[in-house]
Design a protein around this motif. Structure first.
Motif, PDB file in Angstrom:
ATOM      1  N   ALA A   1      23.215 -29.985   6.309  1.00  0.00           N
ATOM      2  CA  ALA A   1      23.042 -28.430   6.618  1.00  0.00           C
ATOM      3  C   ALA A   1      22.173 -28.137   5.358  1.00  0.00           C
ATOM      4  CB  ALA A   1      24.103 -27.727   6.693  1.00  0.00           C
TER       5      ALA A   1
ATOM      6  N   CYS B   1      13.941 -25.779   9.667  1.00  0.00           N
ATOM      7  CA  CYS B   1      13.154 -25.761  10.904  1.00  0.00           C
ATOM      8  C   CYS B   1      12.483 -27.143  10.881  1.00  0.00           C
ATOM      9  CB  CYS B   1      12.310 -24.957  10.905  1.00  0.00           C
ATOM     10  SG  CYS B   1      12.939 -22.958  11.446  1.00  0.00           S
TER      11      CYS B   1
ATOM     12  N   GLY C   1      15.027 -29.823  11.194  1.00  0.00           N
ATOM     13  CA  GLY C   1      16.037 -29.804  12.338  1.00  0.00           C
ATOM     14  C   GLY C   1      17.573 -29.612  11.739  1.00  0.00           C
ATOM     15  N   SER C   2      17.816 -29.266  10.627  1.00  0.00           N
ATOM     16  CA  SER C   2      19.200 -29.010  10.264  1.00  0.00           C
ATOM     17  C   SER C   2      19.664 -27.742  10.287  1.00  0.00           C
ATOM     18  CB  SER C   2      19.541 -29.473   8.914  1.00  0.00           C
ATOM     19  OG  SER C   2      19.143 -30.933   8.683  1.00  0.00           O
ATOM     20  N   PRO C   3      20.952 -27.300  10.672  1.00  0.00           N
ATOM     21  CA  PRO C   3      21.261 -26.001  10.697  1.00  0.00           C
ATOM     22  C   PRO C   3      21.521 -25.451   9.448  1.00  0.00           C
ATOM     23  CG  PRO C   3      23.280 -27.436  11.062  1.00  0.00           C
ATOM     24  CD  PRO C   3      21.959 -28.417  10.818  1.00  0.00           C
TER      25      PRO C   3
ATOM     26  N   SER D   1      27.434 -21.793  11.236  1.00  0.00           N
ATOM     27  CA  SER D   1      26.139 -21.996  11.045  1.00  0.00           C
ATOM     28  C   SER D   1      25.284 -21.560  12.109  1.00  0.00           C
ATOM     29  CB  SER D   1      26.008 -23.681  11.190  1.00  0.00           C
ATOM     30  OG  SER D   1      26.402 -23.965  12.428  1.00  0.00           O
TER      31      SER D   1
ATOM     32  N   GLU E   1      21.338 -22.493  14.049  1.00  0.00           N
ATOM     33  CA  GLU E   1      20.417 -23.376  14.305  1.00  0.00           C
ATOM     34  C   GLU E   1      19.057 -22.620  14.445  1.00  0.00           C
ATOM     35  OE1 GLU E   1      20.712 -26.671  14.822  1.00  0.00           O
ATOM     36  OE2 GLU E   1      22.773 -26.649  14.983  1.00  0.00           O
ATOM     37  N   CYS E   2      17.649 -23.512  14.014  1.00  0.00           N
ATOM     38  CA  CYS E   2      16.499 -22.914  14.174  1.00  0.00           C
ATOM     39  C   CYS E   2      16.005 -22.597  15.482  1.00  0.00           C
ATOM     40  CB  CYS E   2      15.573 -24.065  13.392  1.00  0.00           C
ATOM     41  SG  CYS E   2      13.782 -23.219  13.230  1.00  0.00           S
TER      42      CYS E   2
ATOM     43  N   SER F   1      17.634 -21.227  17.807  1.00  0.00           N
ATOM     44  CA  SER F   1      18.157 -19.958  18.153  1.00  0.00           C
ATOM     45  C   SER F   1      17.264 -19.018  17.878  1.00  0.00           C
ATOM     46  CB  SER F   1      19.668 -19.693  17.615  1.00  0.00           C
ATOM     47  OG  SER F   1      19.539 -19.571  16.100  1.00  0.00           O
TER      48      SER F   1
ATOM     49  N   ASN G   1      12.649 -21.661  17.037  1.00  0.00           N
ATOM     50  CA  ASN G   1      12.011 -22.369  16.001  1.00  0.00           C
ATOM     51  C   ASN G   1      11.007 -21.558  15.135  1.00  0.00           C
ATOM     52  OD1 ASN G   1      13.351 -24.886  16.900  1.00  0.00           O
ATOM     53  ND2 ASN G   1      12.030 -24.759  18.797  1.00  0.00           N
TER      54      ASN G   1
END
Length: 250
Positions: A79, A179, A182-184, A216, A218-219, A221, A224
């Protein structure tokens, strides 16, 4: 009576500074030895950095509470930790009591410092170069690849310590890495450290630091889009701190 209390405080402060210097020298030596056998930095984090931080917090009479540990347990991999910054004691609290292995992001120039640069490279700290040069882009891509391989990394999102405890403007680097890898993003709030050692002060005050780990983000959400992700995380942290946008920008 206040004069006597002030004298005792000054004597304690001298002892505390001496204690910090001695312990830092000792644990730095331990960490350098561990680096010889530790290619990932995990052993050094657990057996060098963490006990160093806890010993310094104990010696300066600072306690740490942590909330939201379940949000760390909910992670399925690495993360990007986005943390507010109020005091030098933030580093000690995070190293000592955040129950996960993570790396700090440091300026590329610090990697050139004798001994410390070697130690930071062995610990897996990630260098960041300013600007849009080819070297900066190469370092960015290298960091993104290491995060995809499982290294969590911590950013102080404001880039500097807050002078008044308000959440300042964020830098975009951590969100771009989130982004790209790909990690939150895992937001972490540090509260109470400013009262212990404010910015530009040398007077340590015993107290309690609270680490609050939020859920957390996410990208994906944020469509991107790293800038939308940054704004989403910042608003989440403002709400948790009980601050509004206007007060945070002053």
């Amino acid at each position: 009576m206040s004069g006597l209390r002030n004298l005792f405080y000054r004597l304690w402060l001298v002892w505390a500074v001496f204690f910090v210097v001695v312990q830092t020298a000792f644990w730095s030596t331990v960490s350098i030895i561990l680096f010889l056998f530790d290619s990932t930095g995990k052993l050094t984090h657990a057996c060098g950095a963490r006990p160093w931080a806890r010993v310094l917090l104990w010696g300066t009479r600072v306690k740490v509470r942590i909330e939201g540990v379940e949000n760390i347990a909910a992670l399925s991999g690495s993360a990007i930790l986005i943390v507010n910054h109020q005091s030098l004691f933030d580093v000690l609290a995070l190293l000592g009591y955040l129950p996960m292995d993570f790396k700090f992001v440091v300026k590329q120039e610090l990697m050139k410092v004798p001994l410390w640069g070697f130690a930071m490279r062995r610990a897996g700290y990630m260098p960041i170069a300013r600007g849009n040069t080819a070297a900066a882009q190469e370092l960015f891509e290298e960091s993104a690849a290491r995060i995809r391989q499982g290294s969590s990394v911590l950013f102080f999102a404001e880039g500097t310590r807050s002078p008044d405890g308000r959440l300042g403007r964020f830098k975009g680097g951590g969100f771009k890495l989130a982004c790209a890898s790909g990690s939150p993003v895992l937001p972490v709030l540090v509260q109470g450290s400013r009262e212990i050692l404010p910015k530009k002060s040398v007077y340590i005050r015993p107290g309690v630091i609270t680490l609050r780990v939020l859920s957390s983000v996410e990208c994906a959400s944020a469509e991107n889009d790293s800038w939308k992700l940054m704004e989403s995380v910042r608003q989440k942290m403002l709400v948790a701190l009980g601050q509004d946008e206007d007060s945070a920008e002053t």
